[in-house]
Motif scaffolding. Sequence first.
Motif, mmCIF file in Angstrom:
data_model
loop_
_atom_site.group_PDB
_atom_site.id
_atom_site.type_symbol
_atom_site.label_atom_id
_atom_site.label_comp_id
_atom_site.label_asym_id
_atom_site.label_seq_id
_atom_site.Cartn_x
_atom_site.Cartn_y
_atom_site.Cartn_z
ATOM 1 N N THR A 71 0.843 -1.196 0.000
ATOM 2 C CA THR A 71 0.000 0.000 0.000
ATOM 3 C C THR A 71 0.878 1.246 0.000
ATOM 4 O OG1 THR A 71 -1.665 -1.204 1.254
ATOM 5 C CG2 THR A 71 -1.881 1.177 1.188
ATOM 6 N N ASP A 74 2.304 1.889 -3.453
ATOM 7 C CA ASP A 74 1.319 2.493 -4.355
ATOM 8 C C ASP A 74 1.267 4.013 -4.167
ATOM 9 O OD1 ASP A 74 0.673 -0.013 -5.315
ATOM 10 O OD2 ASP A 74 -1.190 -0.189 -4.163
ATOM 11 N N SER A 108 -4.969 6.645 -3.685
ATOM 12 C CA SER A 108 -4.015 5.705 -3.075
ATOM 13 C C SER A 108 -3.705 6.111 -1.640
ATOM 14 C CB SER A 108 -2.729 5.609 -3.907
ATOM 15 O OG SER A 108 -2.049 6.839 -3.919
#
Length: 197
Positions: A71, A74, A108
């Motif tokens: 994560t 990203d 994101s």
Amino acid sequence: MSTKNLTLIVIGVFILFLGGCGCNSYNGLAGGDQEVKNSWSNVETNYQRRTDLYGSVIKTIEGSANFEKSTLKDVLAARASATQIKVDINDPETLAKYQAAQGQLQSSFGRLMAVAEAYPDLKTTKSFQDFQAQIEGTENRINVARQDYNANVKNFNLKVVKFPNNIFAGIFHFKEKAYYKADAGSDKAPDINFNIK
């Protein structure tokens, strides 16, 4: 007074009138163009503030040893993409690309914040709490800056298309500028899921 002299006087007055209108139109268009550029600069400044804040929280999160790295990657990729796009406000295509990159970064980062909720140690750090307070203010500033930009674009575009300015706008190569549009899908209510795992 002869007809020839009268004709020359009428032509002279007409040329002076056109010159005055042309100067007035050009100055109005040039002033409007500068207002749009200034307001766009304010939009970029606020996005830069958000990017800087995101950078601060990313550093805080990176310090959390077991945080979900995919994560975080990203967000780092989206942040890099968003900062590389150069906008020409006379080119709607570059504005759309910039807007899409900023939307991707915000999306994101939203996912990153949702994942961060599962890390109580992270949520209690002072820098993370400070960030949460600052980002809300920054998002409000971005919204106001985009509204100001669109208001200036509207005023400028009206000058470009209204008669007789439209004639002088064509002569002096002033063209309509693109509006900052809502992100695709923003007209739908977000799907909020608090079932974070």
